[in-house]
Design a protein around this motif. Structure first.
Motif, PDB file in Angstrom:
ATOM      1  N   ASN A  42      -4.993   3.687 -12.476  1.00  0.00           N
ATOM      2  CA  ASN A  42      -6.431   3.858 -12.628  1.00  0.00           C
ATOM      3  C   ASN A  42      -6.823   5.333 -12.629  1.00  0.00           C
ATOM      4  O   ASN A  42      -7.609   5.776 -13.457  1.00  0.00           O
ATOM      5  N   GLN A  43      -6.267   6.078 -11.713  1.00  0.00           N
ATOM      6  CA  GLN A  43      -6.637   7.482 -11.560  1.00  0.00           C
ATOM      7  C   GLN A  43      -5.939   8.383 -12.569  1.00  0.00           C
ATOM      8  O   GLN A  43      -6.517   9.361 -13.035  1.00  0.00           O
ATOM      9  N   LEU A  44      -4.698   8.090 -12.900  1.00  0.00           N
ATOM     10  CA  LEU A  44      -3.882   8.997 -13.714  1.00  0.00           C
ATOM     11  C   LEU A  44      -3.483   8.388 -15.051  1.00  0.00           C
ATOM     12  O   LEU A  44      -2.465   8.765 -15.633  1.00  0.00           O
TER      13      LEU A  44
ATOM     14  N   LEU B 137       0.802  -1.225   0.000  1.00  0.00           N
ATOM     15  CA  LEU B 137       0.000   0.000   0.000  1.00  0.00           C
ATOM     16  C   LEU B 137       0.834   1.274   0.000  1.00  0.00           C
ATOM     17  O   LEU B 137       0.305   2.354  -0.270  1.00  0.00           O
ATOM     18  N   SER B 138       2.121   1.157   0.272  1.00  0.00           N
ATOM     19  CA  SER B 138       2.975   2.348   0.295  1.00  0.00           C
ATOM     20  C   SER B 138       3.062   2.941  -1.115  1.00  0.00           C
ATOM     21  O   SER B 138       2.580   2.354  -2.089  1.00  0.00           O
ATOM     22  N   ASP B 139       3.698   4.083  -1.241  1.00  0.00           N
ATOM     23  CA  ASP B 139       3.808   4.762  -2.538  1.00  0.00           C
ATOM     24  C   ASP B 139       4.380   3.867  -3.632  1.00  0.00           C
ATOM     25  O   ASP B 139       4.048   4.048  -4.801  1.00  0.00           O
ATOM     26  N   GLU B 140       5.230   2.924  -3.281  1.00  0.00           N
ATOM     27  CA  GLU B 140       5.837   2.045  -4.279  1.00  0.00           C
ATOM     28  C   GLU B 140       5.201   0.652  -4.303  1.00  0.00           C
ATOM     29  O   GLU B 140       5.671  -0.218  -5.030  1.00  0.00           O
ATOM     30  N   GLY B 141       4.151   0.438  -3.530  1.00  0.00           N
ATOM     31  CA  GLY B 141       3.496  -0.870  -3.486  1.00  0.00           C
ATOM     32  C   GLY B 141       2.611  -1.100  -4.693  1.00  0.00           C
ATOM     33  O   GLY B 141       2.138  -0.171  -5.336  1.00  0.00           O
ATOM     34  N   ILE B 142       2.353  -2.360  -4.997  1.00  0.00           N
ATOM     35  CA  ILE B 142       1.600  -2.711  -6.198  1.00  0.00           C
ATOM     36  C   ILE B 142       0.167  -2.184  -6.166  1.00  0.00           C
ATOM     37  O   ILE B 142      -0.331  -1.693  -7.170  1.00  0.00           O
TER      38      ILE B 142
ATOM     39  N   MET C  16       2.486   6.799 -16.850  1.00  0.00           N
ATOM     40  CA  MET C  16       2.587   5.885 -17.982  1.00  0.00           C
ATOM     41  C   MET C  16       4.046   5.535 -18.285  1.00  0.00           C
ATOM     42  O   MET C  16       4.330   4.448 -18.777  1.00  0.00           O
ATOM     43  N   GLY C  17       4.969   6.442 -17.956  1.00  0.00           N
ATOM     44  CA  GLY C  17       6.388   6.161 -18.145  1.00  0.00           C
ATOM     45  C   GLY C  17       6.894   5.051 -17.248  1.00  0.00           C
ATOM     46  O   GLY C  17       7.966   4.493 -17.487  1.00  0.00           O
ATOM     47  N   ARG C  18       6.135   4.739 -16.228  1.00  0.00           N
ATOM     48  CA  ARG C  18       6.520   3.677 -15.280  1.00  0.00           C
ATOM     49  C   ARG C  18       5.727   2.393 -15.496  1.00  0.00           C
ATOM     50  O   ARG C  18       5.818   1.466 -14.700  1.00  0.00           O
ATOM     51  N   LEU C  19       4.938   2.327 -16.558  1.00  0.00           N
ATOM     52  CA  LEU C  19       4.063   1.164 -16.770  1.00  0.00           C
ATOM     53  C   LEU C  19       4.852  -0.146 -16.760  1.00  0.00           C
ATOM     54  O   LEU C  19       4.432  -1.120 -16.136  1.00  0.00           O
ATOM     55  N   GLY C  20       5.998  -0.183 -17.413  1.00  0.00           N
ATOM     56  CA  GLY C  20       6.807  -1.407 -17.423  1.00  0.00           C
ATOM     57  C   GLY C  20       7.247  -1.810 -16.030  1.00  0.00           C
ATOM     58  O   GLY C  20       7.203  -2.991 -15.671  1.00  0.00           O
ATOM     59  N   GLU C  21       7.662  -0.831 -15.222  1.00  0.00           N
ATOM     60  CA  GLU C  21       8.070  -1.112 -13.840  1.00  0.00           C
ATOM     61  C   GLU C  21       6.888  -1.625 -13.021  1.00  0.00           C
ATOM     62  O   GLU C  21       7.032  -2.537 -12.206  1.00  0.00           O
ATOM     63  N   ILE C  22       5.742  -1.012 -13.216  1.00  0.00           N
ATOM     64  CA  ILE C  22       4.539  -1.416 -12.473  1.00  0.00           C
ATOM     65  C   ILE C  22       4.144  -2.838 -12.849  1.00  0.00           C
ATOM     66  O   ILE C  22       3.809  -3.653 -11.985  1.00  0.00           O
TER      67      ILE C  22
ATOM     68  N   HIS D 139      -0.977   0.462  -4.600  1.00  0.00           N
ATOM     69  CA  HIS D 139      -0.889   1.909  -4.763  1.00  0.00           C
ATOM     70  C   HIS D 139      -0.555   2.263  -6.217  1.00  0.00           C
ATOM     71  O   HIS D 139      -1.148   3.186  -6.797  1.00  0.00           O
ATOM     72  N   GLN D 140       0.358   1.534  -6.815  1.00  0.00           N
ATOM     73  CA  GLN D 140       0.742   1.808  -8.202  1.00  0.00           C
ATOM     74  C   GLN D 140      -0.414   1.534  -9.175  1.00  0.00           C
ATOM     75  O   GLN D 140      -0.620   2.281 -10.133  1.00  0.00           O
ATOM     76  N   LEU D 141      -1.177   0.482  -8.931  1.00  0.00           N
ATOM     77  CA  LEU D 141      -2.341   0.209  -9.775  1.00  0.00           C
ATOM     78  C   LEU D 141      -3.391   1.292  -9.610  1.00  0.00           C
ATOM     79  O   LEU D 141      -4.062   1.676 -10.580  1.00  0.00           O
ATOM     80  N   ALA D 142      -3.529   1.824  -8.393  1.00  0.00           N
ATOM     81  CA  ALA D 142      -4.463   2.941  -8.173  1.00  0.00           C
ATOM     82  C   ALA D 142      -4.004   4.165  -8.954  1.00  0.00           C
ATOM     83  O   ALA D 142      -4.826   4.886  -9.529  1.00  0.00           O
TER      84      ALA D 142
END
Length: 98
Positions: free
Chosen positions: A71-73, A58-63, A80-86, A65-68
């Motif tokens: 969804n929101q942005l 749930l932290s800023d770097e958690g899965i 979107m530049g981090r999609l591969g990392e996510i 949180h990243q999926l949220a």
């Protein structure tokens, strides 16, 4: 397997979870974004099932949180530049043993 939460009984299949994980991991980015609500639901369940610490998911770097963020942005360059990392985080944190 069946499990009880409060007054409700639920069922989950480990094999189905393995197959669902593989399905999400093999998707194109476009398809993954289209199925993001399902991916989020899958992530929440697997995080709970694996008893992953909330500080990890749930932290800023958690899965979760990243999926949220996706969804929101969705469409925002910084997200979107981090999609591969996510997607890599999704694969690693939600992977189950075969």
């Amino acid at each position: 397997m069946d499990y009880v939460l409060g007054d409700h009984t639920y069922s989950a299949s480990y094999q189905d979870l393995l197959e669902e994980h593989a399905r999400y991991v093999q998707m194109t980015d476009k398809r993954f974004l289209k199925e993001l609500p399902g991916a989020m639901h899958f992530a929440v369940f697997v995080c709970w099932f694996k008893e992953l610490p909330t500080s990890l998911v749930l932290s800023d770097e958690g899965i979760v949180h990243q999926l949220a963020h996706l969804n929101q942005l969705q469409g925002e360059p910084i997200v979107m530049g981090r999609l591969g990392e996510i997607r890599e985080l999704f694969d690693q944190q939600l992977r189950l043993a075969p």
